[in-house]
Scaffold this motif. Structure first.
Motif, PDB file in Angstrom:
ATOM      1  N   MET A   1       0.666  -0.943  -0.288  1.00 23.24           N
ATOM      2  CA  MET A   1      -0.038  -0.392   0.288  1.00 23.24           C
ATOM      3  C   MET A   1       0.444   0.852  -0.180  1.00 23.24           C
ATOM      4  O   MET A   1       2.020   1.233   0.999  1.00 23.24           O
ATOM      5  N   TYR A   5      -2.123   6.462   1.241  1.00 28.27           N
ATOM      6  CA  TYR A   5      -3.125   5.464   1.329  1.00 28.27           C
ATOM      7  C   TYR A   5      -3.029   4.563   2.253  1.00 28.27           C
ATOM      8  O   TYR A   5      -4.333   5.123   3.598  1.00 28.27           O
ATOM      9  N   ARG A   6      -2.350   4.054   2.855  1.00 26.54           N
ATOM     10  CA  ARG A   6      -2.244   4.152   4.653  1.00 26.54           C
ATOM     11  C   ARG A   6      -2.739   5.310   5.234  1.00 26.54           C
ATOM     12  O   ARG A   6      -3.554   4.865   6.593  1.00 26.54           O
ATOM     13  N   VAL A   9      -6.727   6.331   5.151  1.00 25.11           N
ATOM     14  CA  VAL A   9      -7.395   4.533   5.869  1.00 25.11           C
ATOM     15  C   VAL A   9      -7.140   5.025   7.605  1.00 25.11           C
ATOM     16  O   VAL A   9      -7.987   4.785   8.893  1.00 25.11           O
ATOM     17  N   ALA A  10      -5.655   5.404   8.179  1.00 32.44           N
ATOM     18  CA  ALA A  10      -5.648   5.421   9.525  1.00 32.44           C
ATOM     19  C   ALA A  10      -6.553   6.818   9.625  1.00 32.44           C
ATOM     20  O   ALA A  10      -7.232   7.110  10.659  1.00 32.44           O
ATOM     21  N   ASP A  13     -10.223   5.010   9.840  1.00 35.26           N
ATOM     22  CA  ASP A  13     -10.518   4.667  11.306  1.00 35.26           C
ATOM     23  C   ASP A  13     -11.446   5.068  12.210  1.00 35.26           C
ATOM     24  O   ASP A  13     -11.884   4.166  13.416  1.00 35.26           O
ATOM     25  N   ARG A  21     -17.722  -1.758  12.002  1.00 32.73           N
ATOM     26  CA  ARG A  21     -16.114  -1.742  11.703  1.00 32.73           C
ATOM     27  C   ARG A  21     -15.978  -3.721  11.465  1.00 32.73           C
ATOM     28  O   ARG A  21     -15.206  -3.818  10.529  1.00 32.73           O
ATOM     29  N   TRP A  24     -15.321  -3.173   8.200  1.00 29.15           N
ATOM     30  CA  TRP A  24     -14.107  -2.481   7.511  1.00 29.15           C
ATOM     31  C   TRP A  24     -13.036  -3.083   7.585  1.00 29.15           C
ATOM     32  O   TRP A  24     -11.696  -2.911   6.777  1.00 29.15           O
ATOM     33  N   GLU A  25     -13.027  -3.907   8.247  1.00 22.65           N
ATOM     34  CA  GLU A  25     -12.231  -4.950   8.969  1.00 22.65           C
ATOM     35  C   GLU A  25     -11.588  -6.144   7.761  1.00 22.65           C
ATOM     36  O   GLU A  25     -10.685  -6.880   8.001  1.00 22.65           O
ATOM     37  N   LYS A  31     -10.719  -1.490   3.072  1.00 19.02           N
ATOM     38  CA  LYS A  31      -9.387  -1.522   3.264  1.00 19.02           C
ATOM     39  C   LYS A  31      -8.201  -2.191   2.278  1.00 19.02           C
ATOM     40  O   LYS A  31      -6.649  -1.586   2.350  1.00 19.02           O
ATOM     41  N   THR A  32      -8.795  -2.578   1.279  1.00 19.14           N
ATOM     42  CA  THR A  32      -8.893  -3.736   0.352  1.00 19.14           C
ATOM     43  C   THR A  32      -8.590  -3.526  -0.817  1.00 19.14           C
ATOM     44  O   THR A  32      -9.810  -2.460  -1.670  1.00 19.14           O
ATOM     45  N   TRP A  36     -12.348  -2.885  -4.020  1.00 16.43           N
ATOM     46  CA  TRP A  36     -12.336  -1.672  -4.666  1.00 16.43           C
ATOM     47  C   TRP A  36     -12.771  -2.032  -5.980  1.00 16.43           C
ATOM     48  O   TRP A  36     -13.114  -1.311  -6.607  1.00 16.43           O
TER      49      TRP A  36
END
Length: 115
Positions: A1, A5-6, A9-10, A13, A21, A24-25, A31-32, A36
């Motif tokens: 990543m 992007y990280r 996402v942070a 989050d 959640r 999301w997880e 996140k993947t 997308w």
């Protein structure tokens, strides 16, 4: 990543509610790429459905058959990969069906025009 992007996402989050959640997880969550890819591939399904407005004389049966085969083949693949990606599977199945119907319509029109 990528770092960008990280970072996005942070930040996101922190705003995800607890009831969302699990999504999301999830291994195929937002996140993947597993999330997308189908999100953007729906544009191809929409373009295929838009083709129904075109005159059948301008529709390519070969292109429709190719997209139908691709959609149906990848539907199967989405169900055997890990994590299983049901969202992408539904998208590919829709692509396959939409183009199979269009291919059938185009071939039927071409046969009728040849008579």
């Amino acid at each position: 990543m990528s770092k960008a992007y990280r970072a996005v996402v942070a930040v996101a989050d922190r705003f995800v509610p607890s009831r969302l959640r699990p999504l999301w997880e999830h291994d195929a969550g937002p996140k993947t790429i597993f999330f997308w890819a189908p999100a953007f591939k729906w544009a191809l399904v929409a373009a295929s459905l838009e083709q129904y407005r075109r005159p059948l004389a301008t529709v390519s049966a070969t292109q429709s058959a190719t997209l139908a085969a691709t959609g149906l083949i990848w539907t199967r693949y989405c169900l055997v990969i890990r994590p299983v990606n049901y969202s992408l599977s539904i998208c590919n199945f829709s692509l396959g069906v939409a183009n199979a119907v269009q291919c059938f319509r185009a071939v039927r029109y071409q046969r009728a025009a040849a008579e």
